[in-house]
Design a protein around this motif. Structure first.
Motif, PDB file in Angstrom:
ATOM      1  N   ARG A  48       0.830  -1.212   0.000  1.00 40.96           N
ATOM      2  CA  ARG A  48       0.000   0.000   0.000  1.00 40.96           C
ATOM      3  C   ARG A  48       0.866   1.264   0.000  1.00 40.96           C
ATOM      4  NH1 ARG A  48      -5.576  -0.733   3.396  1.00 40.96           N
ATOM      5  NH2 ARG A  48      -6.037  -2.904   2.831  1.00 40.96           N
ATOM      6  N   ARG A  49       1.956   1.237   0.726  1.00 40.34           N
ATOM      7  CA  ARG A  49       2.846   2.398   0.742  1.00 40.34           C
ATOM      8  C   ARG A  49       3.441   2.644  -0.636  1.00 40.34           C
ATOM      9  NH1 ARG A  49       6.315   2.327   6.461  1.00 40.34           N
ATOM     10  NH2 ARG A  49       4.493   2.205   7.843  1.00 40.34           N
ATOM     11  N   LEU A  58       0.814   4.209  -2.893  1.00 40.43           N
ATOM     12  CA  LEU A  58       0.577   5.623  -2.612  1.00 40.43           C
ATOM     13  C   LEU A  58       1.673   6.505  -3.212  1.00 40.43           C
ATOM     14  CD1 LEU A  58      -0.677   5.833   1.108  1.00 40.43           C
ATOM     15  CD2 LEU A  58      -1.856   6.721  -0.911  1.00 40.43           C
ATOM     16  N   LEU A 114      -7.975  12.554   1.813  1.00 40.70           N
ATOM     17  CA  LEU A 114      -7.808  11.105   1.823  1.00 40.70           C
ATOM     18  C   LEU A 114      -8.356  10.537   3.128  1.00 40.70           C
ATOM     19  CD1 LEU A 114      -4.088  10.897   0.615  1.00 40.70           C
ATOM     20  CD2 LEU A 114      -6.147  10.546  -0.773  1.00 40.70           C
ATOM     21  N   ASP A 120      -6.549   6.753   7.386  1.00 45.11           N
ATOM     22  CA  ASP A 120      -5.569   5.658   7.316  1.00 45.11           C
ATOM     23  C   ASP A 120      -4.555   5.907   6.202  1.00 45.11           C
ATOM     24  OD1 ASP A 120      -6.641   4.318   9.429  1.00 45.11           O
ATOM     25  OD2 ASP A 120      -7.716   2.829   8.241  1.00 45.11           O
ATOM     26  N   ASP A 121      -5.028   6.426   5.059  1.00 48.77           N
ATOM     27  CA  ASP A 121      -4.117   6.681   3.944  1.00 48.77           C
ATOM     28  C   ASP A 121      -3.196   7.859   4.238  1.00 48.77           C
ATOM     29  OD1 ASP A 121      -4.934   4.584   2.400  1.00 48.77           O
ATOM     30  OD2 ASP A 121      -6.334   5.752   1.177  1.00 48.77           O
ATOM     31  N   ARG A 141      -0.616   6.546   6.544  1.00 54.63           N
ATOM     32  CA  ARG A 141       0.243   5.612   5.812  1.00 54.63           C
ATOM     33  C   ARG A 141       1.254   6.390   4.965  1.00 54.63           C
ATOM     34  NH1 ARG A 141      -3.504   2.572   4.081  1.00 54.63           N
ATOM     35  NH2 ARG A 141      -3.152   1.007   5.714  1.00 54.63           N
TER      36      ARG A 141
END
Length: 686
Positions: A462-463, A466, A561, A564-565, A568
């Motif tokens: 996920r990182r 992004l 966003l 959580d994002d 992150r």
């Protein structure tokens, strides 16, 4: 529990004992008769003196002046509505009981007058008797000259005192003939409280939309809500913005705070359950009709329907006060057990609506007092004149909020504060009524905090996603060029609003030449349903970079966003060896700065405004950098000072900042301390 009252004071706090003269504080100090001493302002000018000019001085003289020197009609641009509103507020602060006839005459004027009348009404009914009050209400509600625009406030007065000026038949006939939506809804709410009134409501087939269907046929229980035996049932409010979409519209750090706090409170032994109260407009109800949902075990979200497309701006909330009170009483009254404590945090009409609901429900009220808008009101409006209609209206709204804050302090069974540079003692000057509480000390200040970040099972993936999406182009406003990954990155997260000053940050970044050596990423705002402030800010940001295409490629403006994002992304930037990053908060002021704490928790070095409460935990050169955000020039100078720091110094500050959060600002610790406060409040008489 520590109150932080003994903390040293800052000379530029605009608090009692500070070096700057403050017209608002001087007027309030004189009005409340505070003895010269620790909590008084020393100044050559007082509220009763001849105002030096400007609308602020004349409004203060009208509201806080006494005797023959009080402001007069026409002076300084004062209107008859200004003078009537000031007189009502003065009577309220003095605890006067005015006749129902006089109050009803004023209730039918400007909405700000109606708000003051609602606060004076209980004493009037008690002093002059319910029959007299009911007869006066009926006089305005029955007859050929009924003004439907006045129906809502008149019936709100009736319901707040348990009066029945109309029969069920009269209310039903009036509702059927009502030409206005506001009057029709007020009559429907009134019918719900009358014996047999619900049978006179129109069938749901006549409802014009989902809001009216809910109003005509509200739920009879909140199925599925389960509370633990024992402990307290705690309600907390989040009526501005969205709990789940921080950075959209009015949603900001408070939505993040209350989501995590509610989860943590629900897990404490002193809580039987937690209810977070939010607002749901037409657009929200169209997407989801459910009025209650479980967020985490024991933490429930209850949605109060609003007759608006979405949650209105703070200055327009007064027109929804009656509906919010009614829905809060209705829905919270359907919970499997009574609410013990209601906690409100904003000085606005929505909080006052919930304070009234708490009174009707018989639960204790807790209010978080902050020096907003008090701290900067005089500086902001010293040169406001009646000829500038927009600025004059902003001034009147700020004074309205000061009055609301006074009423919330007066109604509250307990007041807590957010500590500033001088702890919470500065609140004693902003809220003179607090001096009589806590032995003259500042109120308790349970530390605000952020929940620990929990990595997802596929966190690394996920990182990467992004960061790759962020550096995927540079040809549009949402992305940066891949070739610029080696530049230092400045990150700013928050709702798009003038007080957050993203426009000032972009101007300082451009004019200082930092765009040549850094990239700038702004996160916040809605692109689907933007507010007027968001549209204006986005236009200003685009205009700033339009003439500088090379700089524009190094600016990314992302919509808000999920939290959580955001966290992150912050952890990805802080923990990657590929980036040299800073978190920047350019706000005009921040009462606390939850987004700053989240960035510190992630391990990012932070630079944030020195105005407001951030200096309570951020020390310049120790665990971050304090910015002078008063002008583009001062901000640019501090940004250059920040980016000139060597890598080891930047990393040392980041590590110190992370320790600050981990050691002092845990949301679990905040939940424990608030639970203790709530338990103590529950023992106090209603």
């Amino acid at each position: 529990m520590s109150t932080d009252a003994s903390a040293p004071r800052s000379p530029d706090m605009h608090a009692p004992g500070g070096s700057d003269f403050d017209d608002l504080l001087a007027a309030r100090t004189t009005f409340y008769g505070i003895p010269v001493g620790e909590h008084a302002l020393h100044s050559p000018r007082h509220a009763g003196d001849t105002p030096p000019g400007g609308l602020l001085a004349h409004l203060l003289a009208a509201e806080y002046g006494r005797g023959p020197q009080r402001a007069r009609p026409g002076s300084g641009g004062l209107t008859s509505d200004d003078l009537a509103t000031a007189a009502l507020r003065r009577a309220c602060r003095l605890g006067m009981s005015l006749p129902p006839r006089a109050l009803l005459h004023r209730a039918l004027g400007h909405p700000r007058q109606a708000g003051a009348v609602l606060e004076l009404w209980p004493a009037s009914v008690s002093h002059y008797g319910p029959r007299r009050a009911r007869d006066m209400l009926r006089h305005h509600l029955v007859g050929p000259r009924v003004h439907h625009g006045h129906m809502s406030v008149l019936l709100e007065l009736a319901m707040s005192a348990g009066l029945r000026p109309l029969t069920a038949d009269e209310a039903a006939v009036s509702a059927a003939a009502s030409p206005t939506r506001e009057a029709r809804h007020a009559l429907w709410r009134y019918l719900h409280m009358l014996p047999g009134g619900r049978s006179r409501l129109l069938g749901t087939a006549t409802a014009r939309d989902g809001y009216e269907r809910l109003l005509l046929n509200p739920p009879v229980d909140l199925a599925g809500v389960i509370t633990r035996p024992g402990g307290l049932l705690i309600a907390q409010s989040m009526l501005l913005g969205s709990l789940d979409r921080p950075g959209h519209g009015q949603s900001g750090g408070l939505s993040v705070l209350l989501a995590g706090l509610g989860d943590s409170l629900a897990s404490t032994s002193k809580a039987a359950g937690v209810v977070t109260i939010v607002a749901a407009g037409h657009r929200d109800l169209a997407e989801d009709q459910e009025l209650v949902r479980e967020r985490t075990p024991g933490h429930w979200v209850v949605r109060l329907p609003l007759d608006a497309p979405t949650g209105p701006q703070q200055q327009y909330m007064a027109s929804h006060r009656a509906g919010l009170t009614w829905w809060a009483v209705r829905l919270l009254g359907l919970l499997p057990r009574p609410v013990d404590v209601m906690h409100v945090r904003y000085s606005d009409d929505a909080s006052l609506a919930l304070a009234e609901a708490a009174r009707i429900l018989g639960c204790r009220l807790v209010f978080t007092a902050t020096p907003d808008p008090h701290r900067h009101l005089s500086r902001r409006h010293t040169h406001t004149y009646s000829g500038n209609r927009r600025s004059a209206e902003n001034l009147r709204h700020d004074l309205h909020r000061v009055f609301i804050a006074d009423r919330l302090v007066h109604r509250a069974h307990a007041v807590v504060g957010i500590p500033g540079p001088g702890g919470t003692a500065e609140l004693l000057g902003f809220f003179p009524e607090l001096i009589r509480r806590n032995g003259g000390r500042g109120p308790a200040a349970p530390p605000e905090g952020v929940p620990a970040y929990v990595a997802a099972p596929d966190e690394n993936e996920r990182r990467r996603s992004l960061l790759d999406a962020l550096f995927s182009g540079g040809d549009d406003i949402r992305t940066l060029a891949p070739a610029d990954r080696d530049l230092a990155l400045l990150l700013c997260v928050g709702r798009l609003h003038p007080v957050k000053q993203q426009h000032l940050l972009v101007d300082a970044w451009l004019n200082s030449g930092l765009w040549r050596t850094t990239t700038l990423v702004l996160v916040g705002g809605s692109t689907e349903h933007p507010t007027e402030e968001e549209r204006t800010m986005r236009r200003r940001l685009h205009d700033s970079v339009r003439a500088r295409p090379h700089a524009a490629r190094r600016l990314a403006l992302l919509p808000a966003l999920p939290n959580d994002d955001v966290r992150r992304l912050e952890h990805a930037l802080a923990e990657s060896d590929d980036f040299s990053s800073w978190y920047v908060c350019p706000s005009l002021k921040e009462e606390f700065g939850l987004a700053v704490l989240e960035a510190m928790e992630a391990g990012l070095p932070v630079a944030a405004t020195r105005r407001g409460g951030i200096t309570h935990y951020l020390r310049d050169g120790v665990n971050g950098v304090l910015l002078d955000t008063s002008t583009r020039l001062t901000l640019a100078q501090d940004l250059q000072r920040m980016t000139a720091l060597a890598g080891p110094e930047r990393r040392r500050m980041a590590q110190a900042g992370r320790r600050t959060v981990l050691e002092r600002f845990s949301v679990a610790e905040m939940a424990d301390m608030l639970a203790e406060e709530y338990a103590a409040v529950r023992l106090r008489p209603l």
